[in-house]
Structure formats: structure tokens, C-alpha cells
Write an enzyme that holds these catalytic residues in place. Sequence first.
Site, mmCIF file in Angstrom:
data_model
loop_
_atom_site.group_PDB
_atom_site.id
_atom_site.type_symbol
_atom_site.label_atom_id
_atom_site.label_comp_id
_atom_site.label_asym_id
_atom_site.label_seq_id
_atom_site.Cartn_x
_atom_site.Cartn_y
_atom_site.Cartn_z
ATOM 1 N N ASP A 317 0.902 -1.213 -0.117
ATOM 2 C CA ASP A 317 0.202 0.043 0.094
ATOM 3 C C ASP A 317 0.853 1.170 0.013
ATOM 4 O O ASP A 317 2.186 1.172 0.299
ATOM 5 C CB ASP A 317 -0.884 -0.071 1.199
ATOM 6 C CG ASP A 317 -1.880 1.257 1.344
ATOM 7 O OD1 ASP A 317 -2.532 1.706 0.211
ATOM 8 O OD2 ASP A 317 -1.732 1.896 2.403
ATOM 9 N N THR A 319 0.027 4.914 1.106
ATOM 10 C CA THR A 319 -0.220 5.968 2.101
ATOM 11 C C THR A 319 0.144 5.338 3.676
ATOM 12 O O THR A 319 -0.338 4.291 3.903
ATOM 13 C CB THR A 319 -1.687 6.505 1.956
ATOM 14 O OG1 THR A 319 -1.585 6.951 0.733
ATOM 15 C CG2 THR A 319 -1.639 7.614 3.049
ATOM 16 N N ASP A 534 -1.401 -0.547 6.042
ATOM 17 C CA ASP A 534 -1.828 0.109 7.268
ATOM 18 C C ASP A 534 -3.233 0.274 7.784
ATOM 19 O O ASP A 534 -3.680 0.538 8.523
ATOM 20 C CB ASP A 534 -1.021 1.040 7.495
ATOM 21 C CG ASP A 534 -1.603 2.393 6.491
ATOM 22 O OD1 ASP A 534 -1.702 2.112 5.559
ATOM 23 O OD2 ASP A 534 -2.069 3.490 7.039
#
Length: 641
Positions: A317, A319, A534
Site C-alpha cells: 500500500d 499511504t 496499514d
Amino acid sequence: MKNLMKKLESLLELGGIKKEIALLAVSAVALALSITDVVPLPFDIAWVSIILCGVPIVLEAVIGLVTAFDIKADVLVSMALVASVCIGEDFAAGEVAFIMQLGALLEDVTVARARAGIEKLVKLTPRTARIVSGGNEKIVPAEEVTVGDILRVLPGETIPVDGVIVSGQTSVNQAVMTGESLPVDKGAGDDVSSGTLNQFGSFEMRAVKVGEDSSIQRMIRLVQSADAGKAKIVGIADRWATWIVVTALAAAALTWIFSGEIIRAVTILVVFCPCALVLATPTAIMAAIGNVTRHGFLVRDGGALERLAGVTKITFDKTGTLTCGTPEVVGIECDPDCGISRDELFALVASAEQFSEHPLGKAVVRCFKNSVGKTDNNENQAEEFPLAQKDSVQNFVMIPGRGVCAEIRGRKILAGNAALLSENKIALPPSAEKSARKNLEKGCTVIYAAVDGKFAGTVVLSDTIRGESRAMIQKLYALNVEPVLLTGDNRNAAASVAENLGIKEVKADCRPEDKLERIAEFQAEGKKVCMIGDGVNDAPALKRADVGIAMGGIGSDIAVEAADIALVDDDVKELPHLVALSKRMMTTIKLNMTFSMTLNFAAIALAITGVLNPVVGALVHNAGSVAVIVNSALLLKWRKR
């Protein structure tokens, strides 16, 4: 018979994890007393461990054989337990039983944690909705909303169902679904998803997808299905168990038949006691876990390290994983005709944003405060263009989906998106439009500023790349592991980050199901996949991947619960060490297995010829166990050079 076995199986499951912990604790004390012999008893106190830990193993082996003729390591261990007891090796029997039950407990704890993660995800489901009908507003349970209903959503509320905004302006935090670091401005005609958070303006929306069809419910189903479809690791001892059992029994039976000495047959079963075999994998895994713990990793599932060794793709991922996850001011551009310097423009925009609740506004204020005092130039800036006192900021207005306006020191300031300036009939110079377009193509966010009705310049913000990310990516390539970027952010932002880091494969605008689908495609091609993320939106992919790694510091609780490994301090530079160690761990396990099997077959040959008696045979197999433990312990301080 099968009904009896089911009842017996239910009986063994009574008490759950708490019972298993209690039995293991008592057994550990009993084994310690047995080896030290500090308490004189008419029997070996290791029998406590044999009864509490060994009897359930024997019963499970019997259940597996009767119901499905399933020969696994517990059959092997049961044979060793019985043989050890027959020749008086009570401590060896208790020790093997204890080790096997400890492994079973760790597996049960992992399963329980996975279920807890799904329960937390369920709690995100909106409970109520405001239905507007005939000018009246009524709060109802979210599950009672039907397609076509008009709903009102107030600031700070979670959007209850999927739908389309029919009136109002707002900013929506979509991190739950897309992982985007910044809220998205929404207006009439824009889609909104259930589970996302309305941050500022109130709006009315028409329900389009409700109940089980809503986005948050689809997310829950994705996590559950991905967890169910994830291949469970099968221990090497279990994979080889059938052949080992057949070999041991055949050798013992033939030896008894041809030699006529039952003692030789019993010795064969004793030396084939799979202590070293059973210890080969868990000791290496525990040593590797001890190693990576010092490097900031929390391993929730020991089998994850075994799976990680075979990974050829690592999907990231963006960000909060490769980037810091917080917007930073990366540029301030002034219009040359406005007569305002860069420092003054920065101070005016920051002063206007002081009362803003928008993350972009807060980022501007934070970055302005951080910039003051770092250099001589900034010290002068602090004196000439300080942040305005809050009581000197007049007529502040926050316009949802547009920006802010305020009066500071007698000057009217506008700061927001291009639509805000357009609505106030403030034209953008062609050079400013071109510059803003370039920044937007890089994935940056642009705040347009006007002073006293004239365009003054722009403040450019971006989610900055972690300093250690590029070196980490290059080290992964060196380990023959290919990084892949899967992000919910737009194509421009994704492409910019991928180019800076040297990542060759990118997929942008990913919804949770898109990430899941891409990982499934890799797995269908025979590739082992690790996912690192996250956010809540990463939970299904973390579950589906062969190995899921969550950012433990900034990551959501649900992402951490869904993952096999958590990166406690969010320092991704240690990721190559984790991958390299997993490969080294598998080499150690294979060495342990080869050694233990070679030792066992050599001992069998000696037992068949009568060179080994049961007592010496027990010493040999215990020596093999010690050798395996010592070899595994070398992993504790291992680091790739």
C-alpha cells in the site's frame, strides 16, 4: 463410533485456550521438578505432563485415525509416548507431550486473534441513519434503510449506506475504503460509501446500495472469505508422518520377527521418537522470531515466516507504508504581479487556516510553525511575517468542499481549491494554471490563495516518501523479490511514488476488492505473495496474501489484527532483513530435519543389529534434540552480511 469420536472431540475442546494454558503451566512445573528431582516421590512427577498433555495427544491421534484415517505427527508422538513409557523413559514422554501441546496452543491463539480482527471490522458498521421524508427527520436503524430513501448526514457522522449526494458540500474521509491520506471534497452528484466519515458539511443523499450490498458489508465478507481461503501451513513432520510411521512400525515388527527379541523392537520405536523431528521447525521459528523482534517486528503467526521464505512478490500500500501518511508543504509559488513575497504568502495562508478543521489546513499551520527558526532566513521570516494572533483573525468562514476565507490585518484572504476562486470571480493566470497542473500530475494537492480579490499564489502539499523506502526497495530486488504498488490513490500520485522508489509494477485507484483480486491473480500464477499495508481497506488483502504485514504504529487495529506480522515502529528499512532471515530460517529447518532423520535411521540400523539398547537409544535421541536446539539458536543473532 463416529458419534462417540465427535463427543470425545467436543470434550477435549472444553475450556478453550485458558484450559490449555493452565495445563501447560502445571506440566512445565512437573517437568522442572522431574529433571531436578528435588521432591522425592514414589513415582516420576513427569507423569503429570504425560497425563495432562500426552493423553489429549493420544486421543486426538485416535480420533483422526478412526474418523478420517488421518496420519499426522500426533500419531508419531503417540507411538513415542507409549514406547518411552514402556521402557521407563517417563521424562522423555512428558517432554515430547509438553512441546506438542505448546505448539497447538500457539496455533489456537493465532486463530482467536484473527476472529477478533473480524469482530473489530464489524463494529465499524454504521448503526443508525437519518431518513428525511416530507420535511421531517427520523432516526432509524441503518438496516431499515431502503434503496431510494433520502438521508441526511451531519458533520462527524459515519455514512450509513452507499449513495449519491443530492444537495450540500462536504469533505469525506475515505481512508476506511481507499486508504487515501487526505479527505475528498464532495458535492451534489458525487458518490459516497458506507463506513466513510463525513468531516465538515452536512448533506443529503439518496440511498443506492443498502444492507448486505453496502461497501462496508462487502469489506467484511472479503476479510472473512480471504481468511477462509488462506492456505494453512502444514508442518514438515505432519507431511512426512505417514512414511515415518510405516517405516518405524515395519522395522520394529520385522526385527521382532527375525530376531525374536522384543527389546530390539521397543528400542527402534524409542530411537524413532520424533523429538528432534518435532523440534526442528518450532525451535528455528522461535529463534527467528526472537531475532526479528529486536528489529521491530511482532510475529503473530510463526508459520508466516515459513511462508515468507517462498515469497516472490511483495505488494505495498502507498499511504502510511512507503510514505509518511501525513501531508507536508513541499512548495510555495507566488504570482509575480501580486507584490507579496513567498514568506508573507505562507504566513497569511497559515494564519487563515488556524481555525480550520480540515487536515490540509492543519498541515499548513503545522508546517509553517515547524519552518520558523530552522534557518537564519526563517528567523527573519518569524520577525517580519509571524503567524497572526487568533484574536486578530476576523470574519473566519470555513466553506465545506471549497476552503476558508478570513480577514487578517485588514486584508481579505481566500485559501482553498480552484472552485473557491472561480466562485469569487478571481481568475488564475495561465502560468499558475500550468504550474498547478504539473503539481497535480505528480500527485500533489494544491491550495490556491487570493489576497484582496487578486490571485496571490499556491501552497503545494504532498504526502512525503519515507527516507528509508528507496533503499529498502532496492534490497528487496537484490533478494529476488519483486515489489508491487497497490494503492487507492490516483494514478498520478501512484506513478510519482513508484518512479521515485524504482517500483516497476503499479496499480492505482484500487478498492479493497481490487487489491484482493490482484493478489489472487499472482497466486493463480503460482507466486507466493506478501502484502504490506496499514489501513482498514488493506485488511482483506492482508488476509488473502500468503503473508500479511501491517504497520503497527500508525496502522489501524483492524489491519494489525488481520496481519500475520506487525511492524511495531513502522521502520520499513528492516523489511529486507525479515525476508532474508525467513530464507535462512528455512535452510536451518531443512538442516535440522536432515540431521534428525539421518540420526534416526542410523540409530534404527544400530538397534536392529542389537548394538543399541533402549537406554542408550533414549540418550541418542535426546542428544539429537539438543543438537537441533543449538543449531536453531544460531538464528537468534543472525544478520545477512
